[in-house]
Design a protein around this motif. Structure first.
Motif, PDB file in Angstrom:
ATOM      1  N   ARG A 224      27.983  28.776  42.918  1.00  0.00           N
ATOM      2  CA  ARG A 224      27.265  27.520  43.157  1.00  0.00           C
ATOM      3  C   ARG A 224      28.158  26.315  42.855  1.00  0.00           C
ATOM      4  N   THR A 225      29.061  26.482  41.889  1.00  0.00           N
ATOM      5  CA  THR A 225      30.018  25.427  41.555  1.00  0.00           C
ATOM      6  C   THR A 225      31.116  25.399  42.608  1.00  0.00           C
ATOM      7  N   PRO A 226      31.491  24.226  43.125  1.00  0.00           N
ATOM      8  CA  PRO A 226      32.563  24.169  44.121  1.00  0.00           C
ATOM      9  C   PRO A 226      33.854  24.810  43.611  1.00  0.00           C
ATOM     10  N   LEU A 227      34.470  25.620  44.469  1.00  0.00           N
ATOM     11  CA  LEU A 227      35.716  26.307  44.138  1.00  0.00           C
ATOM     12  C   LEU A 227      36.809  25.801  45.067  1.00  0.00           C
ATOM     13  N   ILE A 228      37.908  25.362  44.487  1.00  0.00           N
ATOM     14  CA  ILE A 228      39.052  24.884  45.263  1.00  0.00           C
ATOM     15  C   ILE A 228      40.239  25.802  44.982  1.00  0.00           C
ATOM     16  N   LEU A 229      40.881  26.271  46.046  1.00  0.00           N
ATOM     17  CA  LEU A 229      42.069  27.107  45.947  1.00  0.00           C
ATOM     18  C   LEU A 229      43.298  26.289  46.282  1.00  0.00           C
ATOM     19  N   GLY A 230      44.429  26.639  45.674  1.00  0.00           N
ATOM     20  CA  GLY A 230      45.662  25.957  46.039  1.00  0.00           C
ATOM     21  C   GLY A 230      46.829  26.384  45.189  1.00  0.00           C
ATOM     22  N   ALA A 231      47.973  25.764  45.457  1.00  0.00           N
ATOM     23  CA  ALA A 231      49.160  25.993  44.640  1.00  0.00           C
ATOM     24  C   ALA A 231      48.990  25.273  43.297  1.00  0.00           C
ATOM     25  N   LEU A 232      49.564  25.850  42.261  1.00  0.00           N
ATOM     26  CA  LEU A 232      49.325  25.323  40.912  1.00  0.00           C
ATOM     27  C   LEU A 232      49.718  23.852  40.742  1.00  0.00           C
ATOM     28  N   PRO A 233      50.878  23.386  41.214  1.00  0.00           N
ATOM     29  CA  PRO A 233      51.206  21.957  41.013  1.00  0.00           C
ATOM     30  C   PRO A 233      50.161  21.022  41.626  1.00  0.00           C
ATOM     31  N   GLN A 234      49.697  21.361  42.828  1.00  0.00           N
ATOM     32  CA  GLN A 234      48.683  20.514  43.472  1.00  0.00           C
ATOM     33  C   GLN A 234      47.346  20.587  42.722  1.00  0.00           C
ATOM     34  N   LEU A 235      47.023  21.760  42.195  1.00  0.00           N
ATOM     35  CA  LEU A 235      45.777  21.890  41.432  1.00  0.00           C
ATOM     36  C   LEU A 235      45.828  21.076  40.145  1.00  0.00           C
ATOM     37  N   ILE A 236      46.974  21.041  39.496  1.00  0.00           N
ATOM     38  CA  ILE A 236      47.101  20.249  38.269  1.00  0.00           C
ATOM     39  C   ILE A 236      46.895  18.765  38.578  1.00  0.00           C
ATOM     40  N   GLU A 237      47.446  18.310  39.715  1.00  0.00           N
ATOM     41  CA  GLU A 237      47.204  16.915  40.122  1.00  0.00           C
ATOM     42  C   GLU A 237      45.720  16.683  40.405  1.00  0.00           C
ATOM     43  N   GLU A 238      45.089  17.635  41.114  1.00  0.00           N
ATOM     44  CA  GLU A 238      43.659  17.525  41.409  1.00  0.00           C
ATOM     45  C   GLU A 238      42.837  17.504  40.129  1.00  0.00           C
ATOM     46  N   ALA A 239      43.233  18.339  39.164  1.00  0.00           N
ATOM     47  CA  ALA A 239      42.522  18.392  37.888  1.00  0.00           C
ATOM     48  C   ALA A 239      42.587  17.049  37.173  1.00  0.00           C
ATOM     49  N   GLY A 240      43.757  16.408  37.215  1.00  0.00           N
ATOM     50  CA  GLY A 240      43.899  15.099  36.580  1.00  0.00           C
ATOM     51  C   GLY A 240      42.989  14.068  37.214  1.00  0.00           C
ATOM     52  N   ARG A 241      42.913  14.065  38.552  1.00  0.00           N
ATOM     53  CA  ARG A 241      42.034  13.113  39.239  1.00  0.00           C
ATOM     54  C   ARG A 241      40.570  13.376  38.890  1.00  0.00           C
ATOM     55  N   ARG A 242      40.195  14.637  38.878  1.00  0.00           N
ATOM     56  CA  ARG A 242      38.803  14.983  38.554  1.00  0.00           C
ATOM     57  C   ARG A 242      38.459  14.589  37.126  1.00  0.00           C
ATOM     58  N   LEU A 243      39.382  14.845  36.218  1.00  0.00           N
ATOM     59  CA  LEU A 243      39.161  14.492  34.811  1.00  0.00           C
ATOM     60  C   LEU A 243      38.991  12.986  34.651  1.00  0.00           C
ATOM     61  N   ALA A 244      39.790  12.230  35.396  1.00  0.00           N
ATOM     62  CA  ALA A 244      39.684  10.765  35.325  1.00  0.00           C
ATOM     63  C   ALA A 244      38.340  10.280  35.832  1.00  0.00           C
ATOM     64  N   ASN A 245      37.703  11.068  36.700  1.00  0.00           N
ATOM     65  CA  ASN A 245      36.370  10.717  37.214  1.00  0.00           C
ATOM     66  C   ASN A 245      35.244  11.216  36.310  1.00  0.00           C
ATOM     67  N   GLU A 247      34.702  14.415  35.407  1.00  0.00           N
ATOM     68  CA  GLU A 247      34.207  15.743  35.748  1.00  0.00           C
ATOM     69  C   GLU A 247      34.710  16.796  34.756  1.00  0.00           C
ATOM     70  N   ARG A 248      33.893  17.838  34.579  1.00  0.00           N
ATOM     71  CA  ARG A 248      34.290  18.983  33.755  1.00  0.00           C
ATOM     72  C   ARG A 248      35.061  19.956  34.640  1.00  0.00           C
ATOM     73  N   VAL A 249      36.319  20.179  34.297  1.00  0.00           N
ATOM     74  CA  VAL A 249      37.231  20.925  35.164  1.00  0.00           C
ATOM     75  C   VAL A 249      37.640  22.233  34.482  1.00  0.00           C
ATOM     76  N   LEU A 250      37.648  23.313  35.278  1.00  0.00           N
ATOM     77  CA  LEU A 250      38.227  24.574  34.802  1.00  0.00           C
ATOM     78  C   LEU A 250      39.367  24.940  35.733  1.00  0.00           C
ATOM     79  N   LEU A 251      40.549  25.164  35.150  1.00  0.00           N
ATOM     80  CA  LEU A 251      41.731  25.550  35.898  1.00  0.00           C
ATOM     81  C   LEU A 251      42.000  27.038  35.659  1.00  0.00           C
ATOM     82  N   LEU A 252      41.935  27.815  36.725  1.00  0.00           N
ATOM     83  CA  LEU A 252      42.166  29.258  36.676  1.00  0.00           C
ATOM     84  C   LEU A 252      43.526  29.528  37.308  1.00  0.00           C
TER      85      LEU A 252
END
Length: 321
Positions: A224-245, A247-252
């Motif tokens: 039910r929670t949105p799942l985003i797939l990608g390469a790790l460097p891009q995910l870390i950037e995405e995580a930073g943007r989400r955190l700044a907004n 959002e509660r982020v889990l990086l797998l």
């Protein structure tokens, strides 16, 4: 009355029973009873034209459900049954349309889980048994997952422990002269091709395969929670943007990260495909709705990851290349 006898009694009364298999837990009904099969569709919220896989005890029952069975099908059954391989064959006329989705084909498989096998041996017939979850949701790999999904709406859940494979069966169509891989799964493509002596055509959608089969919809197996797939460097950037907004982020991630990233929950994933597959659905279920976004490092594109990548492609909301 023991649990196995109880399950058989319920099935013969036209009721549903959740059963363990080596792939995922299935929601089983007597495949020869259209009224019982209809209860599967109602409980799952499954489209009525979506075919079900019939589970049988072994290759000796192939002719009970299929006609014009090619030699390739018998070779594959001899090689991989009981096990996580589903064969799509031409159906016997008596097979209910409720099972086949109105098609002239039927999917058959003999599960390897000892409890499912014992149930099928004693039941004597076939059991229609898609995954024991709401349609499109993450498949269950433990009895508790089924209880969480359906509560008391499922009359009985047989507990056979955690499913050792963790992703659904491989589906191969043998209804024409060209064997087709419709869904990668617990049996590797290369092992099947080795038995057949030739390559399989791989079809990743109902449209290209020109046949409806389980697990070929674009969106499936999804949390039910949105799942985003990608390469790790891009995910870390995405995580930073989400955190700044906020959002509660889990990086797998499978790749090691030198230091924790402040404010972002992280979990290391299994590095090899069999362990990753076995843990995938339980992992997604555990974290579902505990975070605002799930960011997962995409696995390699090598052959041993084919089934996992197929499931994640359908489960993900978005892909970052």
């Amino acid at each position: 009355m023991n649990e196995l006898d109880h399950a058989i009694a319920l099935l013969r009364q036209g009721e549903l029973v959740a059963i363990p298999t080596e792939t995922v837990y299935g929601l089983a009904a007597d495949a020869a009873n259209p009224d019982a099969v209809a209860k599967i569709f109602t409980l799952k919220g499954r489209p009525s034209d979506h075919p079900l896989i019939v589970h049988i005890a072994g290759a000796a029952q192939l002719d009970d459900w299929a006609v014009d069975i090619p030699a390739d099908a018998r070779r594959l059954a001899d090689a991989f049954w009981p096990g996580p391989l589903t064969l799509i064959l031409k159906r016997q006329p008596h097979v209910p349309d409720a099972v086949t989705g109105g098609q002239d084909t039927v999917g058959l498989r003999a599960p390897a889980h000892p409890l499912a096998h014992a149930l099928l041996e004693q039941f004597g017939g076939g059991l229609a048994a898609p995954s024991a979850n709401c349609f499109g949701h993450i498949s269950p790999t433990t009895a508790q997952h089924v209880h969480d999904e359906f509560g008391d709406a499922c009359p009985l859940v047989l507990d056979g422990g955690a499913s050792p494979v963790g992703v659904e069966s491989t589906i191969v169509s043998l209804v024409d002269d060209t064997p087709k891989l419709l869904r990668p799964g617990g049996i590797p493509r290369e092992d099947i091709e080795a038995v057949l002596g030739h390559k399989l055509e791989h079809h990743q959608s109902n449209k290209t395969a020109k046949i409806r089969a389980s697990g070929l919809l674009d969106s499936h197996y999804a949390p039910r929670t949105p799942l985003i797939l990608g390469a790790l460097p891009q995910l870390i950037e995405e995580a930073g943007r989400r955190l700044a907004n906020g959002e509660r982020v889990l990086l797998l991630h499978r790749t090691a990260i030198d230091a924790p990233i402040t404010g972002i929950a992280q979990q290391r994933l299994a590095e090899d495909a069999p362990h990753f597959a076995r843990e995938l659905y339980a992992l997604l279920r555990h974290h579902d709705r505990q975070h605002d976004i799930l960011l997962m490092e995409a696995p390699p594109q090598s052959p041993e990851w084919l089934a996992v990548n197929d499931r994640l492609k359908r489960a993900a909301t978005r892909h970052i290349l």
